[in-house]
Scaffold this active site. Structure first.
Site, PDB file in Angstrom:
ATOM      1  N   GLY A 173       0.850  -1.180   0.000  1.00  0.00           N
ATOM      2  CA  GLY A 173       0.000   0.000   0.000  1.00  0.00           C
ATOM      3  C   GLY A 173       0.884   1.227   0.000  1.00  0.00           C
ATOM      4  N   PHE A 175       1.417   3.529   2.324  1.00  0.00           N
ATOM      5  CA  PHE A 175       2.174   3.828   3.536  1.00  0.00           C
ATOM      6  C   PHE A 175       3.002   2.656   4.027  1.00  0.00           C
ATOM      7  CE2 PHE A 175      -0.934   7.191   3.602  1.00  0.00           C
ATOM      8  CZ  PHE A 175      -0.173   8.272   3.997  1.00  0.00           C
ATOM      9  N   LYS A 196       2.845  -6.099   8.876  1.00  0.00           N
ATOM     10  CA  LYS A 196       2.613  -4.856   8.139  1.00  0.00           C
ATOM     11  C   LYS A 196       3.730  -3.885   8.508  1.00  0.00           C
ATOM     12  CE  LYS A 196      -0.830  -1.204   7.692  1.00  0.00           C
ATOM     13  NZ  LYS A 196      -2.179  -0.791   8.110  1.00  0.00           N
ATOM     14  N   ASP A 292     -15.096   1.452   7.712  1.00  0.00           N
ATOM     15  CA  ASP A 292     -14.648   1.123   6.357  1.00  0.00           C
ATOM     16  C   ASP A 292     -14.986  -0.329   6.032  1.00  0.00           C
ATOM     17  OD1 ASP A 292     -13.597   1.757   3.883  1.00  0.00           O
ATOM     18  OD2 ASP A 292     -11.537   1.282   4.441  1.00  0.00           O
ATOM     19  N   ASP A 483     -35.991 -14.567  39.381  1.00  0.00           N
ATOM     20  CA  ASP A 483     -37.432 -14.534  39.678  1.00  0.00           C
ATOM     21  C   ASP A 483     -38.189 -13.662  38.696  1.00  0.00           C
ATOM     22  OD1 ASP A 483     -37.014 -16.144  41.953  1.00  0.00           O
ATOM     23  OD2 ASP A 483     -36.532 -14.375  43.163  1.00  0.00           O
ATOM     24  N   ASP A 590     -61.727  16.750  23.926  1.00  0.00           N
ATOM     25  CA  ASP A 590     -61.517  16.360  25.325  1.00  0.00           C
ATOM     26  C   ASP A 590     -60.150  16.731  25.879  1.00  0.00           C
ATOM     27  OD1 ASP A 590     -59.917  14.602  23.971  1.00  0.00           O
ATOM     28  OD2 ASP A 590     -60.982  12.794  24.593  1.00  0.00           O
TER      29      ASP A 590
END
Length: 615
Positions: A173, A175, A196, A292, A483, A590
């Protein structure tokens, strides 16, 4: 800062009329899933979140003037909900060109701020504080602070080389890139993992550094779900940051959609959607919004057809506190929710994205498409998904209802991920349903409601059929009533059973403070149903008018009373200048609420101030 899986692919960008820099490509084939267009290049952001009450306007994209879908005098923020706080969520600019071809295309603004250096290209959006720090890349501030270098130390381990042996590159990618690696020592010795690698040289701003910190913090904080990519370690040296994660070798959900010719059978789609809902429900309970969600961000562990999926890429994710609204625009254009474009959103934005994914799985095309991102945004804001053309006539009624409930433009009417798991299309009596954080939100509102509002909600809950109470019955069971009743201890025990560091960071436990009145009383199932239903969600049902009519009849018998305009306005926290809003809600004969008044009273009224949208 997402995980990288696949080789790089280039993309050409042109400016459109919004000043955004979208890719251009040929229209998709008839099925709407292109086979050859370039991979998404960037996810863009908008200005970081501002303090609640700030009078500084949010920087708008040049030329953008989206009309609000909310009527004049109303607000997209529910009563009592605040916009994003001072805590800053930075803009996100990512260049992530991954093949194979994708039906998604990231929202694109400028990369200039993140890339550092030079002036922004014409037509791009500069950062509010300036595109490049005055001292140039690598420094921050102005004046006396201009020479202060960025702090690129993260406090991660410094012994990466001693612990891991890098293998081949498996993805790239903008970065960073991802490699396989073998663990050389420690608990996971001999195991193959994904690493990574993010270059510190490309971290030219404080925002890009904070992105890495947040991604690691979220990955580290979230743990314990089978459909969540496992985080192992984070290391750093002078050049790089290394994020060590589980290696998923089965490819993306997107690949499998394309391999199937663009669509799944309903049964196969169900298996995929259940996994997506399960992991998203877990994230939302922990107070993490992904922002995303798309087929590229779900990986299969192996090539086997029945292999489980893992949710990856938390680079755009964030912690979200109770009742917080986010306002930074992030995500991918085809999957972005309308409220994100209006800069006021929460976890429901993820639900919209799941709806888009489900739509693609069932028919092979995208529900919102255009040649430019401005066109996509218009479609998202104004168009309804096509559920009439082929293959939709052959799709079950339940599946179509599921998609419509997810792609409702009013985020308040969407199901949560947990509610969706009990929808007739996915219902499975053998499936374990997780705790839903929505229960805590609604009961908090109920405990703060007036006696008249509680009576109205009680009448509404009594109008529901047994089948429509299944979700509430399962949630009540998770509270482990004693209960037949629950108290504060039940809510505390149920929530802390799911406790992780993420829940602490997002302050989800603050909900328990709002439920303090239950320390001195208990709540049976009937009252729980009244407290934990959402009139907005019920309004999305096809038989809403029938439900509302039956509820009003019940309310006439047990709760309706004479009420003045002034008293009703005070019940709704309206200022005297807005008393006229409720005049038509009271019967002249009413002095009691009429049917219109009853339904409006259930929803409440929110008045938008002149500066609301600036926050």
């Amino acid at each position: 800062m997402g995980q990288c899986y696949g080789k790089g692919a280039s993309s050409r960008a042109v400016e459109d009329e919004l000043g955004v820099v979208p890719e251009t490509h040929s229209p998709p084939p008839a099925n709407g899933v292109p086979q050859t267009p370039p991979r998404p290049v960037a996810a863009a952001g908008t200005p970081r979140r501002r303090k609640s009450g700030s009078t500084t306007p949010v920087h708008q994209t040049p030329g953008v003037a989206w009309p609000s879908p909310y009527p004049a005098g109303t607000s997209p923020l529910p009563a009592g909900v605040s916009p994003s706080p001072a805590r800053s969520t930075p803009r996100r600019f990512f260049k992530r060109p991954f093949p194979p071809p994708s039906p998604a295309k990231h929202i694109k603004a400028t990369l200039a701020k993140r890339l550092g250096g030079g002036k922004p290209k014409e037509g791009t959006i500069p950062e509010e504080a300036g595109v490049v720090p005055p001292g140039g890349p690598g420094v921050v501030g102005d004046g006396a602070d201009a020479e202060r270098p960025l702090d690129k130390t993260f406090g991660f381990g410094k012994n990466f080389g001693a612990k891991y042996e890098l293998g081949k590159e498996v993805g790239r990618g903008h970065f960073g890139h991802t490699c396989s690696a073998v663990v050389k020592k420690g608990e996971y010795k001999g195991q193959t993992v994904a690493v990574k690698i993010i270059s510190k040289a490309k971290m030219t701003t404080a925002i890009s550094i904070e992105d890495v910190r947040r991604e690691v913090k979220i990955l580290k904080a979230l743990s314990g779900h089978n459909n969540l990519v496992k985080f192992y370690d984070a290391c750093e040296d002078a050049l790089n940051v290394y994020i060590v994660m589980e290696l998923c070798e089965g490819g993306e959900l997107l690949d499998r959609i394309l391999a199937r010719g663009g669509r799944y059978t309903e049964e196969d789609a169900k298996a995929i959607v259940v996994q997506i809902l399960s992991v998203v429900a877990f994230c939302h309970l922990q107070g993490v919004v992904h922002r995303d969600l798309k087929p590229e961000n779900f990986l299969f562990t192996t090539r086997d057809e029945t292999a489980p999926m893992k949710l990856i890429d938390f680079g755009l994710s964030d912690f979200i506190r109770p009742d917080e609204r986010l306002n930074d625009i992030v995500g991918s254009a085809y999957y972005v929710a309308p409220e994100v474009l209006h800069r006021s959103y929460s976890m429901e934005a993820d639900i919209w994205s799941i709806g888009v994914i489900t739509y693609i799985l069932l028919c092979g095309s995208r529900p919102f498409w255009a040649r430019t991102e401005s066109g996509i945004f218009r479609s998202v804001l104004r168009a309804d998904p096509n559920l009439d053309d082929s293959p939709w006539p052959s799709v079950s009624v339940e599946a179509k209802d599921f998609v419509k409930r997810f792609l409702n433009k009013d985020y308040r009417k969407r199901m949560t991920a947990v509610q969706a798991l009990t929808h007739p299309w996915l219902r499975d009596d053998q499936r374990q349903i997780p705790l839903d954080i929505l229960i805590y939100r609604l009961i908090k509102q109920y405990l703060r409601a007036t006696p008249l509002k509680r009576l109205a909600l009680k009448a509404l809950s009594k109008a529901l059929k047994d089948d429509e109470l299944l979700y509430l019955r399962l949630q009540f069971k998770l509270l482990e009533p004693r209960d037949g009743v629950v108290s504060l201890d039940n809510f505390r025990t149920a929530l802390t059973r799911y406790l992780t560091d993420a829940m602490k960071e997002s302050r989800i436990l603050e909900f328990l403070h709002a439920l303090e009145p239950l320390a001195f009383r208990s709540m049976d199932f009937e009252e729980f149903c009244a407290a934990a239903i959402s009139p907005y969600q019920l309004e999305a049902l096809e038989r809403w008018e029938e439900i509302a009519g039956a509820a009003f009849q019940q309310f006439e018998q047990e709760g309706n009373r004479v009420i003045s305009v002034e008293e009703l306005a005070q019940e709704l926290n309206l200022a005297p200048t807005h008393y006229s809003i409720v005049q038509d809600w009271i019967r002249k004969t009413d002095g009691k609420l009429n049917f219109l008044g009853f339904t409006k009273f259930l929803h409440g009224v929110t008045i938008r101030g002149p500066n609301t949208r600036r926050h």
